[in-house]
Design a protein around this motif. Sequence first.
Motif, PDB file in Angstrom:
ATOM      1  N   PHE A   1      13.849  29.788  14.307  1.00 53.38           N
ATOM      2  CA  PHE A   1      12.700  28.909  14.050  1.00 53.38           C
ATOM      3  C   PHE A   1      11.388  29.671  14.225  1.00 53.38           C
ATOM      4  N   LYS A   2      11.297  30.358  15.351  1.00 47.83           N
ATOM      5  CA  LYS A   2      10.078  31.105  15.664  1.00 47.83           C
ATOM      6  C   LYS A   2       9.766  32.116  14.562  1.00 47.83           C
ATOM      7  N   GLU A   3      10.799  32.818  14.121  1.00 51.19           N
ATOM      8  CA  GLU A   3      10.608  33.853  13.100  1.00 51.19           C
ATOM      9  C   GLU A   3      10.233  33.251  11.738  1.00 51.19           C
ATOM     10  N   CYS A   4      10.891  32.159  11.376  1.00 55.28           N
ATOM     11  CA  CYS A   4      10.568  31.501  10.113  1.00 55.28           C
ATOM     12  C   CYS A   4       9.108  31.049  10.108  1.00 55.28           C
ATOM     13  N   VAL A   5       8.704  30.427  11.206  1.00 55.59           N
ATOM     14  CA  VAL A   5       7.326  29.927  11.294  1.00 55.59           C
ATOM     15  C   VAL A   5       6.347  31.094  11.185  1.00 55.59           C
ATOM     16  N   ARG A   6       6.700  32.212  11.824  1.00 57.88           N
ATOM     17  CA  ARG A   6       5.831  33.392  11.757  1.00 57.88           C
ATOM     18  C   ARG A   6       5.674  33.843  10.308  1.00 57.88           C
ATOM     19  N   GLY A   7       6.781  33.859   9.577  1.00 60.98           N
ATOM     20  CA  GLY A   7       6.724  34.276   8.172  1.00 60.98           C
ATOM     21  C   GLY A   7       5.919  33.305   7.320  1.00 60.98           C
ATOM     22  N   ILE A   8       6.153  32.010   7.536  1.00 59.58           N
ATOM     23  CA  ILE A   8       5.446  30.997   6.746  1.00 59.58           C
ATOM     24  C   ILE A   8       3.942  31.070   7.026  1.00 59.58           C
ATOM     25  N   ALA A   9       3.605  31.172   8.304  1.00 57.94           N
ATOM     26  CA  ALA A   9       2.180  31.201   8.680  1.00 57.94           C
ATOM     27  C   ALA A   9       1.495  32.403   8.041  1.00 57.94           C
ATOM     28  N   GLU A  10       2.176  33.545   8.105  1.00 59.65           N
ATOM     29  CA  GLU A  10       1.576  34.758   7.547  1.00 59.65           C
ATOM     30  C   GLU A  10       1.372  34.627   6.028  1.00 59.65           C
ATOM     31  N   ALA A  11       2.385  34.092   5.357  1.00 61.15           N
ATOM     32  CA  ALA A  11       2.281  33.950   3.901  1.00 61.15           C
ATOM     33  C   ALA A  11       1.211  32.920   3.530  1.00 61.15           C
ATOM     34  N   CYS A  12       1.149  31.821   4.280  1.00 61.40           N
ATOM     35  CA  CYS A  12       0.134  30.807   3.971  1.00 61.40           C
ATOM     36  C   CYS A  12      -1.270  31.392   4.136  1.00 61.40           C
ATOM     37  N   ARG A  13      -1.430  32.249   5.146  1.00 61.13           N
ATOM     38  CA  ARG A  13      -2.736  32.908   5.304  1.00 61.13           C
ATOM     39  C   ARG A  13      -3.029  33.783   4.097  1.00 61.13           C
ATOM     40  N   ALA A  14      -2.009  34.538   3.681  1.00 62.34           N
ATOM     41  CA  ALA A  14      -2.212  35.475   2.572  1.00 62.34           C
ATOM     42  C   ALA A  14      -2.595  34.742   1.280  1.00 62.34           C
TER      43      ALA A  14
ATOM     44  N   PRO B   1      15.468  40.223  -0.325  1.00 62.13           N
ATOM     45  CA  PRO B   1      14.503  41.077  -1.005  1.00 62.13           C
ATOM     46  C   PRO B   1      13.211  41.184  -0.209  1.00 62.13           C
ATOM     47  N   ALA B   2      12.553  42.322  -0.320  1.00 56.89           N
ATOM     48  CA  ALA B   2      11.294  42.509   0.397  1.00 56.89           C
ATOM     49  C   ALA B   2      10.231  41.601  -0.198  1.00 56.89           C
ATOM     50  N   CYS B   3       9.361  41.104   0.676  1.00 54.47           N
ATOM     51  CA  CYS B   3       8.287  40.238   0.207  1.00 54.47           C
ATOM     52  C   CYS B   3       6.962  40.910   0.515  1.00 54.47           C
ATOM     53  N   ASP B   4       6.323  41.422  -0.508  1.00 50.74           N
ATOM     54  CA  ASP B   4       5.051  42.098  -0.308  1.00 50.74           C
ATOM     55  C   ASP B   4       3.923  41.133  -0.688  1.00 50.74           C
ATOM     56  N   LEU B   5       3.293  40.577   0.317  1.00 50.99           N
ATOM     57  CA  LEU B   5       2.313  39.513   0.062  1.00 50.99           C
ATOM     58  C   LEU B   5       1.108  39.965  -0.762  1.00 50.99           C
ATOM     59  N   PRO B   6       0.535  41.148  -0.467  1.00 51.59           N
ATOM     60  CA  PRO B   6      -0.606  41.551  -1.310  1.00 51.59           C
ATOM     61  C   PRO B   6      -0.241  41.660  -2.789  1.00 51.59           C
ATOM     62  N   SER B   7       0.957  42.189  -3.107  1.00 51.09           N
ATOM     63  CA  SER B   7       1.275  42.295  -4.541  1.00 51.09           C
ATOM     64  C   SER B   7       1.588  40.921  -5.134  1.00 51.09           C
ATOM     65  N   GLU B   8       2.143  40.023  -4.322  1.00 49.42           N
ATOM     66  CA  GLU B   8       2.351  38.644  -4.812  1.00 49.42           C
ATOM     67  C   GLU B   8       0.999  38.005  -5.149  1.00 49.42           C
ATOM     68  N   ARG B   9       0.033  38.261  -4.292  1.00 48.95           N
ATOM     69  CA  ARG B   9      -1.297  37.685  -4.540  1.00 48.95           C
ATOM     70  C   ARG B   9      -1.908  38.220  -5.818  1.00 48.95           C
TER      71      ARG B   9
END
Lengths: 748, 231
Positions: free
Chosen positions: A509-522, A608-616
Amino acid sequence: MPDAALLKKLNLTQDEYRSIVKILGRAPTTTELGIFSVQWSEHCAYKSSKIYLKTFPTRGKGVLIRAGEENAGVIDIGDGLGVAFKIESHNHPSAVEPHAGAATGVGGILRDIFTMGARPIALFDSLRFGPLNGSGRTRFLFGGVVKGIADYGNAVGVPTIGGEIAFDETYRENPLVNVMCIGIVPRGSIAVAKARGAGNPVVYVGSSTGRDGLGGASFASREITDGSEADRPAVQIGDPFAEKCVLEATLEVLATGDVIAIQDMGAAGLTCSTCETASRGRCGIEIDVAKVPRREEGMTPFEVMLSESQERMLLIVKRGREAQVARRFAKWGLHAVQIGRVKDGNLMRVKDGDQVVAEIPVGALTHEAPVYRRPTRRPAYLSKAQRLSLRAVSQPRDYGEALLALLGAPTIASKALVFEQYDHMVQTNTVVLPGRADAAVLRVKGTGALLAATTDANATYCYLDPYEGGKLAVAEAARNLVCVGAKPLAVTDCLNFGNPEDPEVMWQFKECVRGIAEACRAFGTPVTGGNVSFYNESPRGAIDPTPVIGMVGLIECGMRNAECGMQPITASFKQEGDAILLFGETREELGGSEYLKLIHHRKQGRPPACDLPSERRLGHLMLELAHRGLIKSAHDCSEGGLAVALAECCITEPEHLIGAALDLSPVTCHLSLRPDALLFGESAGRIVVTCERYHQERIEALAKRVRVPLTTLGRVGGTRLVIRPRIDLTVEQLSRVWRAGLAGGAHA
Amino acid sequence: MKFGVVIFPGSNCDQDCVHVLKDVLGQGVVTLWHQETSLKGVKCVVLPGGFSYGDYLRTGAIARFSPIMQSIGAFAKDGGVVIGICNGFQILLEAGLLPGAMMRNAGLRFICRFVTLRVERTETPFTNRFRQGQVIRLPIAHNEGNYVAEPEALKAIRQRGQVLFRYCDANGELTDDSNPNGSTDAIAGITNTAGNVMGLMPHPERASEPALGSVDGRLLFESLIEAHAHA
């Protein structure tokens, strides 16, 4: 101390009981104990998740109502309008009584939206079940859930226009039913759930109270066991006709200005709605359960306070306007009964006639409820599961067969069998039919705006790496929105996990939330609300972590008028001769793929790797292209990879099947990819688009400018999908297999 | 032309009809609450789709007893134009203003999707803007659209040319595959013998604007306006 059996039944720990005694300064009455048990349940108090949910970004330009402030978040879409939206789970009820469980899930989320003064305009369902070819029980659950959603949503007249359905062993005993609702509210008419003004009447509205759904919130805060069948009375029964009347009457009454505060009676019913409206308004509240309309004889105050009978609302009305409010509800054949008053102070007092049966400080039931920092531990399974030796994975002998197997797999196959049972056109705003594009698109009448929305999750990715999986879910939702040309605005999330008392689950749970929060910021998409569903366990263990991301976006038009020139982009190939391009990078990533699961029976590797800057950057490029009208179709690569995405582009419009000829060697020219990774790998951040050939150069230049890799794959045309040198199939065959996939196992 | 759209508790296509008539076609529209008895001087009554009274007993079975339906009965008897769409069709059947009845769809499932229909007659107030034999696309959304009637009644309906729309394939042929709900004789829409009351299972109001993928439904409303202009 009451006996351990009673506390266990109420899902309270010994420590929690001691806290209750300390707060009250005495032993609690039975009714009080019941009230604490539901308000302090995981479902209502978010006691295990709260510290993590706080890490989500919740502010942003355009956020009108933030997460946690009210029953749903609201964002600004211009034209003086706001969008209220939220997702919620109804997993536990659906596991024991699929039809009623799913139906009341729809009812509950609808009320959360119209409680805000918003008219619900769309429903989405994110559903997960065990393998369809497995047991008859899965078919029973699948059929029941779909019918429950249809029977309720269709009757209320809110179109069900999107969602997702996935099948995996992990949900065999514990299906997931998450429902998202979107509503429209004029900015100045947003209703609140803050009681104020001592002496103002507390009015009970809607259906009468029965014993159904008794303690549903506590039930939802336990694991599913063989004994869960006995919890069937904890499942509520829905009445969509009553809901439709409550909806219309509520919106009518809210428009009069006679209502100070309003909250629906959802989980924990009367208990939750009274103490939460009082707590938000920093005041006290007093109600008399003897005045509550009932449908059963001999109900105790405990039962009245804990009932989760459906289609009920609690209103705080301006003093002196009671009669007017009651008349409006009477027009719709509904009760509107005064059951109490707002009080000064901070107490929730519940009386049964003259007798006080509960008296509790409201803060103790709401923001002062226990919060736990539960222990976390990296799961033991993880290292082994992440290890994937591709050498042990044989290449398919026939790639065409592998593609057909994937297309026919229920998770990937056409969902028409399901969405044709949902009224997806009522309200006449559905601009893109379900299944035709990566996100649902709705017009907002009287404005030039088009709203887009999607729900997304990939539990296998989260099982293999909860942090990356969390990021990937947000990235996919954002990608789906930009594929239709919509700018992502905000997020609601439904976090489905196992037992939080298990440190390994808590770590997921903690890890999922960390990922979601980071992506939502991005992506600049604040989280405006949502729901946590823990205890999704059966005797076989916890479900794979399944955070479902609901995301809303806007297709912005040049002109702000009803005749908007912007067309949403759909997935299907449009015209012979159009160029097929691929944005994004394809890597040797087979971990967590459907291909690996279906063909090789392995839930292994790293997602798969998730690269947020390239997704943006990809997102920006897509919006730029959409705005300039340069692309004719767009579809992202997700489950099943590039080959499945290409096949879907050929067949999503049954009345317009069209082939394509492609050569993937440019994708691999500078790296040596396994053919199966190339065709079925699920590298993130990729979108297949088509364009007029004379636009190709402009698109290439724009892509280069924002550093989005682009590969030319081939041309649209013909009656076959030819991916040289490995796949050559007719679109008829692809379509047949894809369309039959769900029916093959289902009797929904 | 002044239209009246009836609202029963549980109606849910009422505002969609109002939108098309008012915003798309620029006509006058009033809503008629089920408890009212006055038709407010309207020239055409629209019974919209939905789940009137929850459709709990039988589709349309309770709605027929509402006060407004008594007025609509008298209005129809005097030759007033009435159109029932989906649940509105079911109500007209229950009220005896149209012959026949609806059973559950043959597939026992709710069906929502576009279908193709063949226009069977054009010299009516509901269809004068269509071409004879024209194949049109309209959406359906119903659970009980499987039209049945007694053999004698059916014979009469056919002989008098009361069938206005039939489910067909893209070429206008009647096939088993093109009949979505098992309707007898592929019947999708009929009129009464006098020709002033019509019931239709598909939703023309959902296919009256280009953004929604078909404008064929608009022709039906335009037919009503046309007929009124020449009345």
